[in-house]
Design a protein around this motif. Structure first.
Motif, PDB file in Angstrom:
ATOM      1  N   ARG A 135       0.600  -1.250   0.017  1.00 29.29           N
ATOM      2  CA  ARG A 135       0.021  -0.147  -0.016  1.00 29.29           C
ATOM      3  C   ARG A 135       0.704   1.248   0.140  1.00 29.29           C
ATOM      4  O   ARG A 135       0.616   2.230  -0.815  1.00 29.29           O
ATOM      5  N   GLU A 136       1.816   1.328   0.737  1.00 29.27           N
ATOM      6  CA  GLU A 136       2.885   2.298   0.803  1.00 29.27           C
ATOM      7  C   GLU A 136       3.425   2.683  -0.505  1.00 29.27           C
ATOM      8  O   GLU A 136       3.878   3.553  -0.792  1.00 29.27           O
ATOM      9  N   THR A 196       1.034   4.051  -3.080  1.00 28.99           N
ATOM     10  CA  THR A 196       0.871   5.542  -3.063  1.00 28.99           C
ATOM     11  C   THR A 196       2.022   6.280  -3.245  1.00 28.99           C
ATOM     12  O   THR A 196       1.822   7.120  -3.937  1.00 28.99           O
ATOM     13  N   TRP A 197       3.226   5.859  -2.957  1.00 30.00           N
ATOM     14  CA  TRP A 197       4.504   6.284  -3.366  1.00 30.00           C
ATOM     15  C   TRP A 197       4.637   6.400  -4.984  1.00 30.00           C
ATOM     16  O   TRP A 197       4.652   7.647  -5.598  1.00 30.00           O
ATOM     17  N   LYS A 245       1.870   8.969  -6.626  1.00 32.39           N
ATOM     18  CA  LYS A 245       2.299  10.567  -6.184  1.00 32.39           C
ATOM     19  C   LYS A 245       3.338  10.678  -7.253  1.00 32.39           C
ATOM     20  O   LYS A 245       3.223  11.984  -7.651  1.00 32.39           O
TER      21      LYS A 245
END
Length: 70
Positions: free
Chosen positions: A28-29, A32-33, A36
């Motif tokens: 998930r991280e 998301t990164w 972005k």
């Protein structure tokens, strides 16, 4: 003794579950990164991409013709 063995089994299950949760959290991280970074690349890269495509089209326009609104 039986309750101790059951407790160890539950601890192993919790450990495996937390490893799965950890992997899901890392995924998930990372996603998301990546999103972005993709948003920034799309934001700053769209207009130059349009100009590049316009410069490579036929007939070849001059840069001033390509950038002028009329």
């Amino acid at each position: 003794m039986a309750s101790g063995a059951a407790g160890k089994g539950k601890a192993l299950a919790d450990g495996a579950e937390s490893a799965a949760e950890s992997a899901a959290r890392r995924a998930r991280e990372w996603s998301t990164w990546a999103m972005k970074k993709a948003k920034v690349a799309a934001h700053y890269g769209f207009i130059p991409l349009v100009i590049l495509i316009g410069m490579n089209s036929e007939p070849k326009p001059r840069l001033a013709q390509l950038l002028s609104p009329i």
